[in-house]
Enzyme design. Sequence first.
Site, PDB file in Angstrom:
ATOM      1  CE  LYS A  67     -15.005 -16.769   0.991  1.00 30.84           C
ATOM      2  NZ  LYS A  67     -15.056 -16.032  -0.289  1.00 30.84           N
ATOM      3  CE  LYS A 112      -8.594  -9.008  -2.756  1.00 27.09           C
ATOM      4  NZ  LYS A 112      -9.170  -8.852  -1.408  1.00 27.09           N
ATOM      5  CB  THR A 132     -16.935  -4.816   3.859  1.00 27.65           C
ATOM      6  OG1 THR A 132     -17.025  -6.075   3.175  1.00 27.65           O
ATOM      7  CG2 THR A 132     -15.483  -4.499   4.131  1.00 27.65           C
TER       8      THR A 132
HETATM    9  N1  NAD Z   1     -16.184  -5.619  -1.208  1.00 34.38           N
HETATM   10  C1  NAD Z   1     -15.784  -6.210  -0.100  1.00 34.38           C
HETATM   11  O1  NAD Z   1     -16.470  -7.091   0.429  1.00 34.38           O
HETATM   12  C2  NAD Z   1     -14.497  -5.820   0.570  1.00 34.38           C
HETATM   13  C3  NAD Z   1     -14.155  -6.466   1.763  1.00 34.38           C
HETATM   14  C4  NAD Z   1     -12.984  -6.084   2.423  1.00 34.38           C
HETATM   15  C5  NAD Z   1     -12.179  -5.101   1.893  1.00 34.38           C
HETATM   16  N2  NAD Z   1     -12.526  -4.511   0.704  1.00 34.38           N
HETATM   17  C6  NAD Z   1     -11.637  -3.468   0.209  1.00 34.38           C
HETATM   18  O2  NAD Z   1     -12.297  -2.204   0.264  1.00 34.38           O
HETATM   19  C7  NAD Z   1     -11.819  -1.355  -0.787  1.00 34.38           C
HETATM   20  C8  NAD Z   1     -12.991  -0.859  -1.615  1.00 34.38           C
HETATM   21  O3  NAD Z   1     -13.659  -1.990  -2.158  1.00 34.38           O
HETATM   22  P1  NAD Z   1     -15.175  -1.889  -2.666  1.00 34.38           P
HETATM   23  O4  NAD Z   1     -15.680  -3.280  -2.703  1.00 34.38           O
HETATM   24  O5  NAD Z   1     -15.919  -0.854  -1.915  1.00 34.38           O
HETATM   25  O6  NAD Z   1     -14.949  -1.416  -4.156  1.00 34.38           O
HETATM   26  P2  NAD Z   1     -15.998  -0.659  -5.097  1.00 34.38           P
HETATM   27  O7  NAD Z   1     -15.519  -0.923  -6.470  1.00 34.38           O
HETATM   28  O8  NAD Z   1     -17.386  -1.022  -4.744  1.00 34.38           O
HETATM   29  O9  NAD Z   1     -15.795   0.870  -4.715  1.00 34.38           O
HETATM   30  C9  NAD Z   1     -14.551   1.496  -4.774  1.00 34.38           C
HETATM   31  C10 NAD Z   1     -14.742   2.970  -4.521  1.00 34.38           C
HETATM   32  O10 NAD Z   1     -13.463   3.607  -4.475  1.00 34.38           O
HETATM   33  C11 NAD Z   1     -13.487   4.723  -5.350  1.00 34.38           C
HETATM   34  N3  NAD Z   1     -12.133   5.008  -5.800  1.00 34.38           N
HETATM   35  C12 NAD Z   1     -11.395   4.368  -6.732  1.00 34.38           C
HETATM   36  N4  NAD Z   1     -10.209   4.971  -6.872  1.00 34.38           N
HETATM   37  C13 NAD Z   1     -10.206   6.010  -6.010  1.00 34.38           C
HETATM   38  C14 NAD Z   1      -9.282   7.019  -5.669  1.00 34.38           C
HETATM   39  N5  NAD Z   1      -8.089   7.087  -6.281  1.00 34.38           N
HETATM   40  N6  NAD Z   1      -9.630   7.915  -4.727  1.00 34.38           N
HETATM   41  C15 NAD Z   1     -10.833   7.857  -4.123  1.00 34.38           C
HETATM   42  N7  NAD Z   1     -11.738   6.939  -4.394  1.00 34.38           N
HETATM   43  C16 NAD Z   1     -11.429   6.036  -5.321  1.00 34.38           C
HETATM   44  C17 NAD Z   1     -14.435   4.314  -6.453  1.00 34.38           C
HETATM   45  O11 NAD Z   1     -14.874   5.428  -7.209  1.00 34.38           O
HETATM   46  C18 NAD Z   1     -15.530   3.679  -5.619  1.00 34.38           C
HETATM   47  O12 NAD Z   1     -16.347   4.667  -5.034  1.00 34.38           O
HETATM   48  C19 NAD Z   1     -10.771  -2.188  -1.526  1.00 34.38           C
HETATM   49  O13 NAD Z   1      -9.514  -1.937  -0.945  1.00 34.38           O
HETATM   50  C20 NAD Z   1     -11.176  -3.621  -1.223  1.00 34.38           C
HETATM   51  O14 NAD Z   1     -10.107  -4.525  -1.341  1.00 34.38           O
HETATM   52  C21 NAD Z   1     -13.665  -4.834   0.042  1.00 34.38           C
HETATM   53  N1  GLU Z   2     -12.550  -8.933  -1.022  1.00 32.76           N
HETATM   54  C1  GLU Z   2     -12.926  -8.941   0.353  1.00 32.76           C
HETATM   55  C2  GLU Z   2     -13.877 -10.073   0.710  1.00 32.76           C
HETATM   56  C3  GLU Z   2     -13.296 -11.457   0.552  1.00 32.76           C
HETATM   57  C4  GLU Z   2     -14.303 -12.576   0.722  1.00 32.76           C
HETATM   58  O1  GLU Z   2     -15.442 -12.315   1.089  1.00 32.76           O
HETATM   59  O2  GLU Z   2     -13.882 -13.697   0.462  1.00 32.76           O
HETATM   60  C5  GLU Z   2     -11.734  -8.800   1.295  1.00 32.76           C
HETATM   61  O3  GLU Z   2     -10.737  -8.244   0.937  1.00 32.76           O
HETATM   62  O4  GLU Z   2     -11.797  -9.149   2.443  1.00 32.76           O
END
Ligand code: NAD
Ligand code: GLU
Length: 429
Positions: A82, A118, A202
């Site tokens: 996942k 991933k 998240t």
């Molecule tokens: N989407 C999910 O469900 C999820 C879940 C868990 C963790 N994450 C993690 O959260 C983080 C963000 O993911 P997201 O889904 O919000 O992505 P996203 O693409 O929706 O947004 C990313 C944001 O980060 C900004 N960004 C990019 N480079 C940057 C920098 N150098 N400095 C400052 N801002 C910057 C972008 O402009 C944007 O606002 C990642 O590390 C991702 O792995 C995401």
């Molecule tokens: N990309 C997200 C979500 C993963 C998922 O929903 O499977 C994470 O880093 O946790």
Amino acid sequence: MSLASVLPLEAASPAYICPFDQACSYLEAAAKELRLDRGIIEILSHPRKVVTVSVPVKLDSGEIQVVAGHRVQHSDVLGPYKGGIRYHPAVTLREVSALAMLMTWKCALLGIPYGGAKGGIAIDPKRYSVGELERISRRYISELIKDIGPSVDIPAPDMGTSAREMAWMMDTYSVNVGHAVPGVVTGKPLSVGGSRGREMATGRGAMIIVREALADQGKSLAGVRVAIQGFGNVGSAAAELLYEAGAKIIAVSNSAGGVFSQDGLDIPKLKAYAAENRKSIVGYPQAVAISNADLLTLPCDVLIPAALENQITEENANQVQAQIVAEAANGPVTLEASLSLEARGVTVLPDILANAGGVVVSYLEWVQGLSYLFWDEERVNREMEHLMVQAYHQVIQQSKKRQVSLRLAAYTLGVGRVAQALTDRGLYP
Ligand SMILES: NC(=O)c1ccc[n+]([C@@H]2O[C@H](COP(=O)([O-])OP(=O)(O)OC[C@H]3O[C@@H](n4cnc5c(N)ncnc54)[C@H](O)[C@@H]3O)[C@@H](O)[C@H]2O)c1
Ligand SMILES: N[C@@H](CCC(=O)O)C(=O)O
């Protein structure tokens, strides 16, 4: 054999921090604390499967471009692989491998029956048209058709992808196998079997973990000063929910720069501004401009990095003024920076806990799909909150019991559960 011999080496710059080496260091630290056998560590420090595919795409100009797409399946000891799919120019096989390993520990920590994986494509999605992105997404999933499936490996959104890409991927997979398979991805739009609450999940999870940490310090979210790096899916949802709970969001940023207001930003207005300006917050009139670097060192109570890895390093860790750092991004604080913050008494809420709300609601989406039942948002949020709060308290207890940081506590729980399952399954001869 170390993974270094399997994964290609990357940037030679002295400032380069290899995310996979960082992930392996966390695994080693947890394994040492748990006194795990070297054989188990060897197994867990190698992804089970690493797939790289060529993704040819016909651009709108007629030119053909080929981009590399990766999917790394770290572990399926606890259940199907996942994890999300990232579209970002800095994507590398080592980064994807590190993020896959993090997913394994995250799912184990939250007690959801998944392994970790991933995916990633090294493109800047802002430079492609919607049509080009659709062709890239469909071709990438077609190339991976034998490697994914609702009981094999279930992708989801990550940086640069969203419900839109998940719908294209679900459709492509379904067309290839000849019938609709909504369970092959999570984070889908509601119209094709997505779950209520997934988009905010998240950010909501991060808000819950910050709220619990503050409560342990005898504080509430009301009036707490928060700075958030990243205003995408995770950062903007966290900002909105914290704002609704009475926190003062004094600064947010995205890749183009940030905005700051001493009195707190009006987050609904800022979101509306970003929506009108192709997601950019730069130039928002009711605030002053601030750089991404300055945002990280602002005087505030809570700092939430919600963008990329390695944002708080040895270089800037001693300038961080927040008392709580909540890792809404994956790997935003390096190992050394984490140690330096913790030595100063800063509470670092580790990524595998603080950002787990997304995969938890992915799990709830998958469960709803498999049972052909759909819950209202209130139920989804309640179930997610239960798992998040439970994991938070387990981490706190583990930290007290073993006298270790919250990160090591979270890792020992996640790694320990996977190691136990590995042994019980007899996979360790
Ligand atoms: N989407 C999910 O469900 C999820 C879940 C868990 C963790 N994450 C993690 O959260 C983080 C963000 O993911 P997201 O889904 O919000 O992505 P996203 O693409 O929706 O947004 C990313 C944001 O980060 C900004 N960004 C990019 N480079 C940057 C920098 N150098 N400095 C400052 N801002 C910057 C972008 O402009 C944007 O606002 C990642 O590390 C991702 O792995 C995401
Ligand atoms: N990309 C997200 C979500 C993963 C998922 O929903 O499977 C994470 O880093 O946790």
